[in-house]
Motif scaffolding. Structure first.
Motif, PDB file in Angstrom:
ATOM      1  N   MET A  60      41.884  49.032  38.873  1.00 44.27           N
ATOM      2  CA  MET A  60      42.003  47.893  37.967  1.00 44.27           C
ATOM      3  C   MET A  60      40.873  46.881  38.135  1.00 44.27           C
ATOM      4  O   MET A  60      40.344  46.364  37.151  1.00 44.27           O
ATOM      5  N   THR A  61      40.462  46.618  39.379  1.00 46.56           N
ATOM      6  CA  THR A  61      39.408  45.624  39.593  1.00 46.56           C
ATOM      7  C   THR A  61      38.061  46.121  39.090  1.00 46.56           C
ATOM      8  O   THR A  61      37.356  45.420  38.349  1.00 46.56           O
ATOM      9  N   VAL A  62      37.697  47.343  39.482  1.00 48.65           N
ATOM     10  CA  VAL A  62      36.396  47.881  39.067  1.00 48.65           C
ATOM     11  C   VAL A  62      36.360  48.107  37.560  1.00 48.65           C
ATOM     12  O   VAL A  62      35.304  47.957  36.925  1.00 48.65           O
ATOM     13  N   PHE A  63      37.498  48.435  36.955  1.00 51.20           N
ATOM     14  CA  PHE A  63      37.556  48.601  35.496  1.00 51.20           C
ATOM     15  C   PHE A  63      37.242  47.292  34.795  1.00 51.20           C
ATOM     16  O   PHE A  63      36.416  47.247  33.857  1.00 51.20           O
ATOM     17  N   ILE A  64      37.881  46.213  35.228  1.00 52.15           N
ATOM     18  CA  ILE A  64      37.643  44.902  34.611  1.00 52.15           C
ATOM     19  C   ILE A  64      36.198  44.475  34.808  1.00 52.15           C
ATOM     20  O   ILE A  64      35.535  43.992  33.881  1.00 52.15           O
ATOM     21  N   GLU A  91      33.435  46.382  35.461  1.00 54.46           N
ATOM     22  CA  GLU A  91      32.475  47.230  34.768  1.00 54.46           C
ATOM     23  C   GLU A  91      32.603  47.148  33.253  1.00 54.46           C
ATOM     24  O   GLU A  91      31.594  47.059  32.541  1.00 54.46           O
ATOM     25  N   ARG A  92      33.806  47.208  32.743  1.00 55.14           N
ATOM     26  CA  ARG A  92      34.006  47.236  31.287  1.00 55.14           C
ATOM     27  C   ARG A  92      33.606  45.917  30.637  1.00 55.14           C
ATOM     28  O   ARG A  92      33.008  45.899  29.556  1.00 55.14           O
ATOM     29  N   TYR A  93      33.927  44.792  31.300  1.00 57.47           N
ATOM     30  CA  TYR A  93      33.724  43.494  30.668  1.00 57.47           C
ATOM     31  C   TYR A  93      32.626  42.661  31.323  1.00 57.47           C
ATOM     32  O   TYR A  93      32.455  41.496  30.969  1.00 57.47           O
ATOM     33  N   ALA A  94      31.894  43.258  32.268  1.00 56.21           N
ATOM     34  CA  ALA A  94      30.712  42.632  32.872  1.00 56.21           C
ATOM     35  C   ALA A  94      30.999  41.225  33.392  1.00 56.21           C
ATOM     36  O   ALA A  94      30.288  40.266  33.090  1.00 56.21           O
ATOM     37  N   VAL A  95      32.060  41.092  34.176  1.00 56.17           N
ATOM     38  CA  VAL A  95      32.396  39.809  34.796  1.00 56.17           C
ATOM     39  C   VAL A  95      32.255  39.942  36.305  1.00 56.17           C
ATOM     40  O   VAL A  95      32.265  41.040  36.855  1.00 56.17           O
ATOM     41  N   ASP A  96      32.089  38.806  36.988  1.00 56.49           N
ATOM     42  CA  ASP A  96      31.939  38.848  38.437  1.00 56.49           C
ATOM     43  C   ASP A  96      33.305  38.997  39.101  1.00 56.49           C
ATOM     44  O   ASP A  96      34.348  38.911  38.452  1.00 56.49           O
ATOM     45  N   LEU A  97      33.292  39.230  40.413  1.00 58.52           N
ATOM     46  CA  LEU A  97      34.522  39.487  41.158  1.00 58.52           C
ATOM     47  C   LEU A  97      35.477  38.308  41.099  1.00 58.52           C
ATOM     48  O   LEU A  97      36.688  38.481  40.969  1.00 58.52           O
ATOM     49  N   SER A  98      34.928  37.098  41.183  1.00 57.52           N
ATOM     50  CA  SER A  98      35.768  35.908  41.174  1.00 57.52           C
ATOM     51  C   SER A  98      36.497  35.761  39.840  1.00 57.52           C
ATOM     52  O   SER A  98      37.698  35.485  39.791  1.00 57.52           O
ATOM     53  N   THR A  99      35.772  35.984  38.739  1.00 56.30           N
ATOM     54  CA  THR A  99      36.375  35.878  37.409  1.00 56.30           C
ATOM     55  C   THR A  99      37.387  36.994  37.180  1.00 56.30           C
ATOM     56  O   THR A  99      38.472  36.783  36.620  1.00 56.30           O
ATOM     57  N   SER A 100      37.026  38.207  37.626  1.00 60.74           N
ATOM     58  CA  SER A 100      37.908  39.356  37.405  1.00 60.74           C
ATOM     59  C   SER A 100      39.240  39.197  38.125  1.00 60.74           C
ATOM     60  O   SER A 100      40.266  39.711  37.665  1.00 60.74           O
ATOM     61  N   SER A 101      39.228  38.481  39.244  1.00 58.42           N
ATOM     62  CA  SER A 101      40.457  38.344  40.027  1.00 58.42           C
ATOM     63  C   SER A 101      41.559  37.633  39.241  1.00 58.42           C
ATOM     64  O   SER A 101      42.737  37.914  39.424  1.00 58.42           O
TER      65      SER A 101
END
Length: 252
Positions: free
Chosen positions: A96-100, A102-112
Motif C-alpha cells: 500500500m505504501t509503495v503503491f501510493i 509510485e502511482r501518485y508521485a508523493v513523498d513518504l510523509s505525504t503518503s503516510s
C-alpha cells in the motif's frame, strides 16, 4: 473474539504513525529498533500476566485427532478462500505504501496520511463485526460472502484508469475492511464450530496456515508482476479470487 483481533488493526495504525515519525526524525533503522523493543517489552508483560490464567482441560474421549481434521472435506474446502483472503490481507500491508508513492508521485510523509486511511477503515470493520454477524443470522460464512463481494467491487475500482489518490486509498481501505471481517470469520469464529471436540485451536491453526501460505507465496509473485506490468494485474486478481472464494463458500 472480534474485539480481541481488532488489536491487530489498531497496531497497524499505530505502526504507520510511529514509524513515519521515527523515519523522518531519526532514520529508517529506528523503524525496526523501536518496534523490536516494544515487542520484547510486551512479550515480558504477556509472560508475567498470563502465567496463572486458568484453562479448560480437553476431554480426551471426544477429541478429534489432527490428521482426521486434515481429511475433513469442509475444512479442506475452507482453506482455499482462507488462502485467497490471505493474499489480499498480506499484500495490502506489503504494497500500500509503495503503491501510493509510485502511482501518485508523493513523498513518504505525504503518503503516510493516505496510507493511514486503509487500516483505520479496517479497524472499523473489525469493530463492526459483531453487528454484521447478528444482521446475517449469526452465520460467519455469510459475513465472509459479503466481504468478498465488497472486495470484488473495490478491486474493480482500483483497476480503472484515472482513479485519484483519495479514491484509491478509500478503495484499498474497503478491501482491507472486508478482508479484516473475513479474517475474523475464518480465524476466530469458524473454528468455534469445532469447540465441542476441543479442536477450535487446531482448526484455527489450519486456517491460519492457509492464510499466511497464500500471503507469502503471492507476495513473491506480485513483486515480479508489479515490476513488469504494474499494479492493475494484482488488483484484477483480487477480484477474481474473491469471486472464486464466494463460489466455494456458497457451495459448502
Amino acid at each position: 473474539m472480534s474485539v480481541m483481533v481488532s488489536s491487530v488493526a489498531f497496531g497497524n495504525i499505530l505502526g504507520i504513525v510511529l514509524n513515519a515519525w521515527l523515519i523522518t526524525r531519526f532514520g529508517i533503522s529506528y523503524a525496526f529498533f523501536v518496534p523490536g523493543v516494544i515487542t520484547i517489552a510486551f512479550c515480558m508483560l504477556n509472560l508475567f500476566f498470563t502465567r496463572k490464567v486458568a484453562f479448560e482441560e480437553k476431554t480426551k474421549n471426544v477429541y478429534v485427532p489432527f490428521l482426521s481434521l486434515l481429511r475433513n472435506k469442509e475444512i479442506l474446502k475452507m482453506t482455499l478462500p482462507a488462502a485467497f483472503h490471505g493474499i489480499m490481507k498480506e499484500n495490502i500491508s506489503l504494497w500500500m505504501t509503495v503503491f501510493i508513492v509510485e502511482r501518485y508521485a508523493v513523498d513518504l510523509s505525504t503518503s503516510s496520511y493516505y496510507v493511514l486511511i486503509i487500516p483505520t477503515i479496517g479497524l472499523l470493520g473489525r469493530l463492526l463485526y459483531p453487528g454484521a454477524l447478528r444482521l446475517l443470522g449469526e452465520n460467519e460464512n455469510f459475513v465472509s460472502c459479503a466481504g468478498f463481494i465488497i472486495c470484488i467491487v473495490a478491486s474493480a475500482v482500483l483497476c480503472l484508469d484515472g482513479v485519484g489518490i483519495l479514491a484509491a486509498a478509500l478503495s484499498l481501505g474497503l478491501v482491507y475492511t472486508a478482508v479484516s471481517m473475513i479474517n475474523t470469520s475464518f480465524l476466530s469464529i469458524y473454528p468455534l464450530r469445532y469447540a465441542k471436540t476441543h479442536n477450535e485451536a487446531a482448526v484455527s491453526g489450519i486456517m491460519d496456515f492457509a492464510t499466511y501460505f497464500g500471503g507469502g507465496i503471492s507476495g513473491v509473485l506480485y513483486g515480479i508482476v508489479i515490476k513488469f506490468f504494474g499494479y492493475v494485474p494484482m488488483f484484477a486478481s483480487w477480484a477474481v479470487i474473491s469471486a472464486i472464494s464466494l463460489a466455494v463458500i456458497l457451495k459448502i
